[in-house]
Design a protein around this motif. Structure first.
Motif, PDB file in Angstrom:
ATOM      1  N   ASP A   1       0.814  -1.218   0.000  1.00 34.04           N
ATOM      2  CA  ASP A   1       0.000   0.000   0.000  1.00 34.04           C
ATOM      3  C   ASP A   1       0.848   1.269   0.000  1.00 34.04           C
ATOM      4  OD1 ASP A   1      -2.861   0.334  -0.038  1.00 34.04           O
ATOM      5  OD2 ASP A   1      -2.592   1.584   1.727  1.00 34.04           O
ATOM      6  N   VAL A   2       2.152   1.136   0.294  1.00 31.19           N
ATOM      7  CA  VAL A   2       3.010   2.327   0.375  1.00 31.19           C
ATOM      8  C   VAL A   2       2.973   3.180  -0.901  1.00 31.19           C
ATOM      9  CG1 VAL A   2       5.475   2.927   0.257  1.00 31.19           C
ATOM     10  CG2 VAL A   2       4.574   1.790   2.246  1.00 31.19           C
ATOM     11  N   PRO A   3       3.049   2.564  -2.102  1.00 30.98           N
ATOM     12  CA  PRO A   3       3.027   3.411  -3.295  1.00 30.98           C
ATOM     13  C   PRO A   3       1.767   4.292  -3.363  1.00 30.98           C
ATOM     14  CG  PRO A   3       3.685   1.201  -3.877  1.00 30.98           C
ATOM     15  CD  PRO A   3       3.260   1.164  -2.450  1.00 30.98           C
ATOM     16  N   ARG A   4       0.624   3.696  -2.984  1.00 34.25           N
ATOM     17  CA  ARG A   4      -0.617   4.486  -3.032  1.00 34.25           C
ATOM     18  C   ARG A   4      -0.575   5.593  -1.958  1.00 34.25           C
ATOM     19  NH1 ARG A   4      -5.406   4.862  -0.551  1.00 34.25           N
ATOM     20  NH2 ARG A   4      -4.967   3.263   0.982  1.00 34.25           N
ATOM     21  N   GLN A   5      -0.195   5.184  -0.739  1.00 27.80           N
ATOM     22  CA  GLN A   5      -0.173   6.141   0.359  1.00 27.80           C
ATOM     23  C   GLN A   5       0.823   7.264   0.076  1.00 27.80           C
ATOM     24  OE1 GLN A   5      -2.053   5.874   3.044  1.00 27.80           O
ATOM     25  NE2 GLN A   5      -2.357   3.739   3.626  1.00 27.80           N
ATOM     26  N   MET A   6       2.047   6.852  -0.318  1.00 25.62           N
ATOM     27  CA  MET A   6       3.079   7.859  -0.574  1.00 25.62           C
ATOM     28  C   MET A   6       2.730   8.665  -1.812  1.00 25.62           C
ATOM     29  SD  MET A   6       5.253   7.770   1.813  1.00 25.62           S
ATOM     30  CE  MET A   6       6.648   8.681   1.191  1.00 25.62           C
TER      31      MET A   6
ATOM     32  N   GLU B   1      -1.881  20.516 -16.957  1.00 26.98           N
ATOM     33  CA  GLU B   1      -1.100  19.849 -15.907  1.00 26.98           C
ATOM     34  C   GLU B   1      -1.984  18.790 -15.245  1.00 26.98           C
ATOM     35  OE1 GLU B   1       1.951  23.353 -14.414  1.00 26.98           O
ATOM     36  OE2 GLU B   1       0.337  22.701 -13.088  1.00 26.98           O
ATOM     37  N   LEU B   2      -1.350  17.653 -14.938  1.00 24.34           N
ATOM     38  CA  LEU B   2      -2.103  16.577 -14.297  1.00 24.34           C
ATOM     39  C   LEU B   2      -1.337  16.046 -13.091  1.00 24.34           C
ATOM     40  CD1 LEU B   2      -2.278  16.013 -17.666  1.00 24.34           C
ATOM     41  CD2 LEU B   2      -3.979  14.421 -16.814  1.00 24.34           C
ATOM     42  N   SER B   3      -2.111  15.696 -12.097  1.00 26.20           N
ATOM     43  CA  SER B   3      -1.528  15.047 -10.928  1.00 26.20           C
ATOM     44  C   SER B   3      -2.125  13.647 -10.862  1.00 26.20           C
ATOM     45  CB  SER B   3      -1.896  15.856  -9.685  1.00 26.20           C
ATOM     46  OG  SER B   3      -1.288  15.309  -8.564  1.00 26.20           O
ATOM     47  N   VAL B   4      -1.249  12.641 -11.039  1.00 22.95           N
ATOM     48  CA  VAL B   4      -1.732  11.252 -11.145  1.00 22.95           C
ATOM     49  C   VAL B   4      -1.043  10.389 -10.074  1.00 22.95           C
ATOM     50  CG1 VAL B   4      -2.004   9.259 -12.682  1.00 22.95           C
ATOM     51  CG2 VAL B   4      -1.931  11.574 -13.636  1.00 22.95           C
ATOM     52  N   THR B   5      -1.850   9.613  -9.350  1.00 29.47           N
ATOM     53  CA  THR B   5      -1.267   8.695  -8.364  1.00 29.47           C
ATOM     54  C   THR B   5      -0.869   7.404  -9.070  1.00 29.47           C
ATOM     55  OG1 THR B   5      -2.806   9.560  -6.761  1.00 29.47           O
ATOM     56  CG2 THR B   5      -1.658   7.565  -6.142  1.00 29.47           C
TER      57      THR B   5
ATOM     58  N   THR C   1       8.553  12.862 -10.663  1.00 31.06           N
ATOM     59  CA  THR C   1       8.382  11.400 -10.754  1.00 31.06           C
ATOM     60  C   THR C   1       9.634  10.658 -10.310  1.00 31.06           C
ATOM     61  OG1 THR C   1       9.014  11.469 -13.070  1.00 31.06           O
ATOM     62  CG2 THR C   1       6.672  11.508 -12.598  1.00 31.06           C
ATOM     63  N   GLN C   2      10.812  11.219 -10.645  1.00 26.31           N
ATOM     64  CA  GLN C   2      12.034  10.489 -10.278  1.00 26.31           C
ATOM     65  C   GLN C   2      12.282  10.515  -8.778  1.00 26.31           C
ATOM     66  OE1 GLN C   2      15.244  11.725 -12.782  1.00 26.31           O
ATOM     67  NE2 GLN C   2      14.871  10.074 -14.217  1.00 26.31           N
ATOM     68  N   SER C   3      12.016  11.665  -8.163  1.00 31.21           N
ATOM     69  CA  SER C   3      12.236  11.705  -6.710  1.00 31.21           C
ATOM     70  C   SER C   3      11.214  10.828  -6.008  1.00 31.21           C
ATOM     71  CB  SER C   3      12.195  13.133  -6.168  1.00 31.21           C
ATOM     72  OG  SER C   3      10.989  13.740  -6.543  1.00 31.21           O
ATOM     73  N   GLU C   4       9.986  10.784  -6.546  1.00 31.85           N
ATOM     74  CA  GLU C   4       8.965   9.897  -5.992  1.00 31.85           C
ATOM     75  C   GLU C   4       9.465   8.457  -6.044  1.00 31.85           C
ATOM     76  OE1 GLU C   4       4.843  11.798  -7.536  1.00 31.85           O
ATOM     77  OE2 GLU C   4       4.882   9.647  -7.252  1.00 31.85           O
ATOM     78  N   ASN C   5       9.958   8.104  -7.228  1.00 33.46           N
ATOM     79  CA  ASN C   5      10.420   6.737  -7.467  1.00 33.46           C
ATOM     80  C   ASN C   5      11.564   6.368  -6.522  1.00 33.46           C
ATOM     81  OD1 ASN C   5       9.871   4.504  -9.144  1.00 33.46           O
ATOM     82  ND2 ASN C   5      11.940   4.731  -9.960  1.00 33.46           N
TER      83      ASN C   5
ATOM     84  N   MET D   1      -2.975   4.644   9.623  1.00 40.87           N
ATOM     85  CA  MET D   1      -3.722   5.775  10.187  1.00 40.87           C
ATOM     86  C   MET D   1      -2.768   6.754  10.866  1.00 40.87           C
ATOM     87  SD  MET D   1      -6.841   5.439   9.359  1.00 40.87           S
ATOM     88  CE  MET D   1      -7.690   6.630  10.334  1.00 40.87           C
ATOM     89  N   ASN D   2      -1.757   6.216  11.567  1.00 39.54           N
ATOM     90  CA  ASN D   2      -0.852   7.101  12.303  1.00 39.54           C
ATOM     91  C   ASN D   2       0.175   7.785  11.407  1.00 39.54           C
ATOM     92  OD1 ASN D   2      -1.519   6.977  15.202  1.00 39.54           O
ATOM     93  ND2 ASN D   2      -1.332   4.792  14.839  1.00 39.54           N
ATOM     94  N   VAL D   3       0.656   7.053  10.398  1.00 41.60           N
ATOM     95  CA  VAL D   3       1.720   7.626   9.556  1.00 41.60           C
ATOM     96  C   VAL D   3       1.145   8.394   8.365  1.00 41.60           C
ATOM     97  CG1 VAL D   3       3.738   7.076   8.145  1.00 41.60           C
ATOM     98  CG2 VAL D   3       3.324   5.816  10.248  1.00 41.60           C
ATOM     99  N   PHE D   4       0.177   7.778   7.688  1.00 43.45           N
ATOM    100  CA  PHE D   4      -0.328   8.400   6.452  1.00 43.45           C
ATOM    101  C   PHE D   4      -1.696   9.050   6.631  1.00 43.45           C
ATOM    102  CE2 PHE D   4       2.369   4.808   5.091  1.00 43.45           C
ATOM    103  CZ  PHE D   4       3.345   5.534   4.447  1.00 43.45           C
TER     104      PHE D   4
END
Lengths: 389, 224
Positions: free
Chosen positions: A45-50, A219-223, A252-256, A341-344
């Motif tokens: 779930d981290v990719p979605r949460q982050m 401009e688009l913001s895509v999860t 995108t690169q820093s996300e990755n 819940m606590n972190v994200f």
């Protein structure tokens, strides 16, 4: 009575009537399975949460005209529709035009303010976001140049023929112009080029310029992961006429990079937890075997083969592994939910597939951990242990 | 042909001879007692006859097969099929009920049968205690469960190692009565004991000392 039934009767009796020792083993397995299941849920779930967290850094994809011209509303819509709705956090089309204010050349940008608020959540607005026609958001630098404040009125002029290049030209040339008065709803502070612009609504821009359905970019913001974004960009560029989709690589690169490191960390912790669980289960099983040396000796004296002894101990271990895995998959979800819940600050969905996966992994890990202790059970000499040696 | 024959059997641990050139014959249906003080070699002989150990020298012929030459896997099979064991410490599985303890023996031998196991417990007077755990049974009751377990697979020989060592007089008599009953039914019994009262009810007694048979007593007043 079939042999299988007696086998089950023996191993369940061993687990149920020797609760204290078996509870320790079960606890070790259940704790391991809980952390394993929880971490795998978080890992998944981290990719979605982050991704949602990263959206605060702004757009990660842009649409540009592929032929150097302009983008039509239809082509933008078509391109946008190729992205799954649940992954699209924000979408804001932009159109830029040269205008004059008090004979001074300026740049106006038309956009959908609701979309812009989502694609650029870091924009800080002093005052309010424009809520309808006739309202403008003025970049901080432009507001300082023109001494504008929130609530002021300002008139934007658009040259229908040709935008004058200099203030002198604007003053001395007779021109075919359109003007409109705007109420300054807010001053925009971004720390970037946006501070030089007048932001007005698309409807106001169409009325001011007399030109509709044309945009310069969106401009688009895509999860989505970097690979997924690249797939989307390639797909859109290939299948949508006149639209070229590009990734905002610094985002995108820093996300990755961050995601990869975070996932690697979770994976490492998962492996360590698995190893610790194995050590704990192996130690407990070793204690169980040592404690039951007399029983093993008796069973061998009664004619049990080494294979029977192995099957019985492994049966107990694997049953414990299965029960521990079931408990772990439930508690693991609770653990992952609490972390999320606590972190994200958002909840996660229960994945049913995780139950069989956790049970199977738990059974395998327990089985591996039991191999050595159970092997040692076969070394028991019945004559010696029955004499109490 | 004798059911069991030991021919010049020795068991040597380094400088110690636990059994020293022992020869012994046991006929089918015989009740034999082996007596002797601690360290006389009784348990070593019991382990060899019970296929839990092999002699260093000599031959042990059980039902026509020389078990001194067999592999440990084969010995396990012979023990399972031909021998019933009764222990001084009872050695019941503490988390299984009385009837389950009897069924364990069936489980390794052939097929567990609860009805048959209950009948075996009935025979030793414990049918009403069948669902009790060993911790809920007295010493005498535990020994009777142990006897039922030894008999359940109809072994060729029942080997009892100090079967009354941990029992009071009343329970000792119950166990001896059970042995009498088994003998009448034709079961071959070998009882290792240091208790003369247990030995004197057997058909024949062999006395061991320092690993050698030093005396053989035939019970003239033995009642069939």
């Amino acid at each position: 009575m079939k042999k299988k039934k007696m086998f089950l009767r023996m191993i369940t009796a061993s687990l149920l009537r020797r609760r204290s020792r078996m509870l320790v083993a079960l606890l070790a397995i259940a704790v391991g399975a809980t952390i394993l299941s929880g971490l795998v849920t978080i890992y998944d779930d981290v990719p979605r949460q982050m991704g949602e967290q990263f959206r605060s850094y702004g757009a990660n994809m842009i649409f540009m005209p592929s032929n150097g011209g302009e983008l039509s509303g239809d082509s933008l819509q078509q391109a946008k529709n190729r992205i799954a709705e649940k992954q699209l956090v924000g979408y804001a089309p932009y159109r830029y035009e040269n205008i004059t204010v008090n004979e001074r050349p300026m740049m106006a940008a038309a956009t959908d303010f609701d979309g812009a608020a989502k694609t650029s959540p870091y924009w800080r607005v002093d005052g309010a976001w424009p809520s309808g026609v006739g309202e403008a958001l003025v970049g901080k630098e432009t507001a300082q140049t023109l001494a504008l404040n929130v609530g002021d009125e300002v008139t934007l002029t658009y040259d229908l023929d040709k935008t004058p290049a200099t203030a002198d030209e604007a003053a001395n040339t007779e021109r075919n112009q359109n003007s409109a008065a705007f109420h300054v709803a807010g001053i925009l502070d971004t720390g970037g080029n946006e501070e030089k612009y007048f932001f007005i609504s698309i409807e106001d821009m169409e009325a001011l310029t007399g030109k509709a359905d044309c945009f310069d970019m969106a401009e688009l913001s895509v999860t989505a992961s970097q690979n997924e974004l690249k797939t989307y960009a390639d797909d859109i560029s290939q299948h949508t006429d006149g639209v070229s989709a590009r990734l905002v690589k610094r985002v995108t690169q820093s996300e990755n990079t961050v995601l990869s490191k975070l996932q690697a960390l979770v994976l490492l912790v998962t492996v360590i937890v698995l190893l610790l669980t194995m050590i704990c289960v192996a130690t407990t099983m070793m204690a169980v075997v040592t404690e039951r040396r007399k029983e093993v000796g008796l069973r061998k004296a009664l004619g049990a083969s080494n294979k029977s002894i192995i099957v019985e101990f492994m049966g107990e271990g694997l049953l414990l592994g299965g029960i521990g895995g079931l408990l772990g998959s439930v508690f693991g979800f609770i653990f992952a939910q609490a972390v999320s819940m606590n972190v994200f600050n958002s909840s996660i969905q229960f994945r049913w597939l995780l139950i069989p996966v956790t049970v199977v992994v738990s059974v395998l890990v327990t089985g591996l951990s039991c191999l050595l202790p159970v092997r040692s059970a076969t070394d028991v000499d019945p004559a010696l242990v029955l004499k109490g040696e | 042909m004798s059911l069991l024959e030991l021919k010049n059997v020795s068991k040597i641990y380094g400088p110690l001879k636990a059994l020293d050139n022992v020869s012994l014959t046991v006929e089918n249906g015989e009740w034999l007692a082996i007596m002797g003080p601690s360290g006389s070699g009784k348990s070593t002989m019991m382990n060899i006859i019970g296929c839990m150990d092999k002699p260093s020298l000599g031959e042990v012929i059980l039902d026509g097969v020389d078990i001194s030459k067999e592999s440990s896997k084969k010995l396990t099979e012979i023990r399972r099929d031909k021998i019933g064991l009764i222990f001084q410490q009872f050695h019941l599985v503490n988390y299984l009920t009385a009837v389950e303890n009897v069924m364990v023996s069936q489980y390794y031998h052939s097929m567990p049968d609860e009805k048959e196991a209950l009948e075996a417990l009935e025979r030793v007077g414990l049918k009403d205690r069948a669902k009790h755990l060993p911790s809920q049974l007295s010493g005498g009751e535990q020994q009777r469960v142990c006897i039922a377990r030894a008999l359940i697979n109809h072994p060729e020989i029942v080997l009892a190692d100090e079967p009354t060592g941990n029992l009071d007089e009343a329970n000792e008599n119950i166990v001896i009565d059970l042995f009498r009953q088994l003998h009448r039914e034709g079961t071959t019994l070998i009882v290792v004991t240091h208790d003369p009262e247990v030995a004197e009810v057997a058909q024949r007694t062999v006395v061991l000392e320092h690993g050698r048979p030093v005396k053989e007593i035939i019970n003239e007043s033995f009642e069939e």
